[in-house]
Design an enzyme around this catalytic site. Structure first.
Site, PDB file in Angstrom:
ATOM      1  N   ARG A   1     -11.645 -23.350   3.826  1.00  0.00           N
ATOM      2  CA  ARG A   1     -10.613 -24.307   4.244  1.00  0.00           C
ATOM      3  C   ARG A   1      -9.271 -23.912   3.626  1.00  0.00           C
ATOM      4  O   ARG A   1      -8.647 -24.677   2.922  1.00  0.00           O
ATOM      5  CB  ARG A   1     -11.007 -25.726   3.804  1.00  0.00           C
ATOM      6  CG  ARG A   1     -12.331 -26.188   4.384  1.00  0.00           C
ATOM      7  CD  ARG A   1     -12.704 -27.579   3.940  1.00  0.00           C
ATOM      8  NE  ARG A   1     -12.932 -27.682   2.506  1.00  0.00           N
ATOM      9  CZ  ARG A   1     -14.097 -27.422   1.908  1.00  0.00           C
ATOM     10  NH1 ARG A   1     -15.134 -27.012   2.613  1.00  0.00           N
ATOM     11  NH2 ARG A   1     -14.220 -27.558   0.606  1.00  0.00           N
TER      12      ARG A   1
ATOM     13  N   SER B   1     -22.575 -33.743  -9.615  1.00  0.00           N
ATOM     14  CA  SER B   1     -21.701 -32.706 -10.174  1.00  0.00           C
ATOM     15  C   SER B   1     -20.285 -32.785  -9.621  1.00  0.00           C
ATOM     16  O   SER B   1     -19.465 -31.934  -9.876  1.00  0.00           O
ATOM     17  CB  SER B   1     -22.291 -31.326  -9.879  1.00  0.00           C
ATOM     18  OG  SER B   1     -22.375 -31.140  -8.488  1.00  0.00           O
TER      19      SER B   1
ATOM     20  N   LEU C   1     -19.800 -25.472   2.822  1.00  0.00           N
ATOM     21  CA  LEU C   1     -19.865 -24.013   2.629  1.00  0.00           C
ATOM     22  C   LEU C   1     -18.910 -23.242   3.536  1.00  0.00           C
ATOM     23  O   LEU C   1     -19.142 -22.067   3.826  1.00  0.00           O
ATOM     24  CB  LEU C   1     -21.301 -23.491   2.843  1.00  0.00           C
ATOM     25  CG  LEU C   1     -22.375 -24.083   1.933  1.00  0.00           C
ATOM     26  CD1 LEU C   1     -23.757 -23.636   2.404  1.00  0.00           C
ATOM     27  CD2 LEU C   1     -22.142 -23.652   0.481  1.00  0.00           C
TER      28      LEU C   1
ATOM     29  N   GLU D   1      -3.367   3.998   8.530  1.00  0.00           N
ATOM     30  CA  GLU D   1      -2.636   5.251   8.788  1.00  0.00           C
ATOM     31  C   GLU D   1      -1.934   5.183  10.151  1.00  0.00           C
ATOM     32  O   GLU D   1      -0.775   5.590  10.294  1.00  0.00           O
ATOM     33  CB  GLU D   1      -3.601   6.439   8.796  1.00  0.00           C
ATOM     34  CG  GLU D   1      -4.358   6.664   7.493  1.00  0.00           C
ATOM     35  CD  GLU D   1      -5.720   5.960   7.473  1.00  0.00           C
ATOM     36  OE1 GLU D   1      -5.779   4.777   7.894  1.00  0.00           O
ATOM     37  OE2 GLU D   1      -6.697   6.569   7.032  1.00  0.00           O
TER      38      GLU D   1
HETATM   39  C1  AOF Z   1     -10.590   0.627   8.438  1.00  0.00           C
HETATM   40  N1  AOF Z   1      -9.263   0.621   8.220  1.00  0.00           N
HETATM   41  O1  AOF Z   1      -7.377   1.610   7.671  1.00  0.00           O
HETATM   42  C2  AOF Z   1      -9.375   2.846   7.569  1.00  0.00           C
HETATM   43  C3  AOF Z   1     -10.782   2.834   7.773  1.00  0.00           C
HETATM   44  O2  AOF Z   1     -14.551   1.103  13.713  1.00  0.00           O
HETATM   45  P1  AOF Z   1     -13.287   1.677  13.138  1.00  0.00           P
HETATM   46  O3  AOF Z   1     -12.677   2.723  14.049  1.00  0.00           O
HETATM   47  O4  AOF Z   1     -12.287   0.641  12.732  1.00  0.00           O
HETATM   48  O5  AOF Z   1     -13.707   2.502  11.832  1.00  0.00           O
HETATM   49  C4  AOF Z   1     -14.076   1.856  10.658  1.00  0.00           C
HETATM   50  C5  AOF Z   1     -14.283   2.896   9.582  1.00  0.00           C
HETATM   51  O6  AOF Z   1     -13.122   3.691   9.404  1.00  0.00           O
HETATM   52  C6  AOF Z   1     -14.570   2.292   8.231  1.00  0.00           C
HETATM   53  O7  AOF Z   1     -15.940   2.070   8.073  1.00  0.00           O
HETATM   54  C7  AOF Z   1     -14.071   3.373   7.286  1.00  0.00           C
HETATM   55  O8  AOF Z   1     -15.114   4.308   7.074  1.00  0.00           O
HETATM   56  C8  AOF Z   1     -12.971   4.107   8.058  1.00  0.00           C
HETATM   57  N2  AOF Z   1     -11.565   3.903   7.536  1.00  0.00           N
HETATM   58  N3  AOF Z   1     -11.326   1.693   8.207  1.00  0.00           N
HETATM   59  O9  AOF Z   1     -11.143  -0.373   8.831  1.00  0.00           O
HETATM   60  C9  AOF Z   1      -8.607   1.689   7.818  1.00  0.00           C
HETATM   61  N4  AOF Z   1      -8.719   3.934   7.151  1.00  0.00           N
HETATM   62 ZN    ZN Z   2      -9.006   5.698  10.358  1.00  0.00          ZN
END
Ligand code: AOF
Ligand code: ZN
Length: 382
Positions: A209, A170, A206, A54
């Site tokens: 690459r 394998s 694991l 956003e």
């Molecule tokens: C994201 N990307 O575009 C949206 C998210 O630590 P922060 O501030 O990056 O917050 C992470 C949280 O924000 C994530 O767990 C989710 O609940 C919310 N939305 N997160 O990484 C985004 N809109």
């Molecule tokens: Zn957000």
């Protein structure tokens, strides 16, 4: 919802997919801002710690965000995490309407983001292309709602259902195209998990690459008796390694610790480690999707523990004969009703091989949700 609404949300989903290999442990999210029938801003979340979808779309739109329609694949956040709340930014920018594909399963948000916007007088809708949005983040959703990662088991087999010769050999059953495809599955995962049996027999790398990625998922070795030698190839490659073991003795751990491996001491089960405890530990370490490449013992144990969320099988057009090894070690069945049933989600050709994506049917009721949110939210990934 109008056909334009679908079109813009589909665009937001396409943007979100660009984060497939990079946003971990955050979700993949895309956002589109539309005013007077034209896109004025677009964004997608690229990396944890960096701006949300956003915020990037608002930045591009600038003043044109005023009165705009906002399409976002996940409910906007309303909390301070690594970045400030998107609800504040959307309100400040003066958007007129918000359409979200799904609510945020993060308990810190969980409907509160939508409520804040609604209370501020913005028209808010949620649920457009929700199935597609959920498929983008099966691991994030499951971790947030159930406290465990989404577990995907990758297997390769011959046309007669064998995974290796009786000798264990394998390499290589499947074609290079299939192996590159597996690299993509590894790259989208938070963790790549195997057992000490496979580690000792195959000495696998694991790692990921793929030229397009820089992030290395944590390589997890289930090693009840701590047999991993410090010389194992996977311990020597760049990227984190976690050894899950039942051995708490510091002296026994020192050799692998000295080459940088982290150790989690976990309870035993009847055979090997308690797999539910392993997955709880990985969720605590913020693992969303866990990619399993293991032998029949661990694959069978995960299936029996009801922990396999998805199975991806590559089928090579080869025959290995009935002395060769099978895919899953499972108890002997005496009646057809006892068989393990799976649903096929997708079939497609990859190079000269076939790929089947399957979902095992649950044998037991799902574990109780760690949160008390609505049943729709607790439903999990798909
Ligand atoms: C994201 N990307 O575009 C949206 C998210 O630590 P922060 O501030 O990056 O917050 C992470 C949280 O924000 C994530 O767990 C989710 O609940 C919310 N939305 N997160 O990484 C985004 N809109
Ligand atoms: Zn957000």
């Amino acid at each position: 919802m109008s056909s334009d609404d679908y079109r813009y949300m589909a665009r937001a989903l396409t943007l979100a997919r660009r984060g497939l290999y990079g946003t971990d442990p955050n979700p993949r999210v895309g956002c589109v801002l539309v005013r007077d029938g034209a896109i004025v801003g677009e964004g997608w979340h690229e990396r944890a710690g960096e701006p949300h979808a956003e915020a990037i779309a608002l930045e591009e739109a600038g003043k044109k965000a005023r009165g705009a329609m906002t399409y976002v694949t996940l409910e906007p956040c309303c909390h301070y995490g690594r970045t400030p709340p998107c609800t504040d930014a959307l309100l400040k920018a003066g958007i007129a309407r918000l359409v979200a594909a799904m609510p945020d399963p993060n308990p810190q948000v969980a409907g509160k983001g939508l409520a804040i916007l609604r209370d501020a007088g913005i028209r808010v809708d949620c649920g457009l292309l929700e199935t597609e949005a959920r498929a983008l983040n099966p691991g994030f959703i499951q971790r947030m709602t159930e406290g465990r990662p989404f577990i995907r088991i990758k297997l390769a087999m011959s046309l007669d259902g064998r995974t290796a010769l009786a000798s264990g050999e394998s390499r290589w059953l499947t074609s290079e195209a299939a192996r590159t495809d597996v690299q993509r599955l590894r790259a989208r995962s938070s963790a790549i998990l195997t057992g000490s049996g496979t580690l000792l027999a195959d000495n696998p790398s694991l790692n990921v690459r793929l030229p397009a990625t820089t992030r290395q998922p944590v390589r997890v070795i289930l090693d009840t008796a701590l047999q991993t030698p410090a010389t194992a190839k996977t311990l020597r490659l760049p990227g984190p390694v976690l050894i899950c073991t039942a051995v708490a003795d510091a002296d026994a751990q020192s050799a692998v610790r000295a080459v940088g491996a982290d150790i989690a001491v976990l309870p035993r089960a009847e055979r090997g480690l308690d797999l539910h405890a392993v997955m709880g530990e990985l969720a605590r370490r913020e693992c969303n999707e866990v990619h399993v490449e293991a032998g029949p013992t661990l694959a069978g144990a995960l299936l029996q523990a009801d922990l396999a969320d998805e199975i991806v099988i590559y089928i090579a057009p080869l025959l290995l004969g009935d002395r060769a090894r099978s895919l899953f070690q499972l108890p002997e069945l005496t009646r057809m009703q006892e068989c393990w049933a799976l649903d096929i989600l997708e079939t497609r050709a990859v190079g000269r091989d076939w790929r089947l994506t399957l979902r095992p049917r649950r044998r037991r009721a799902p574990p109780p949700s760690i949160s008390d949110r609505s049943p729709v939210m607790a439903d999990g990934a798909r």
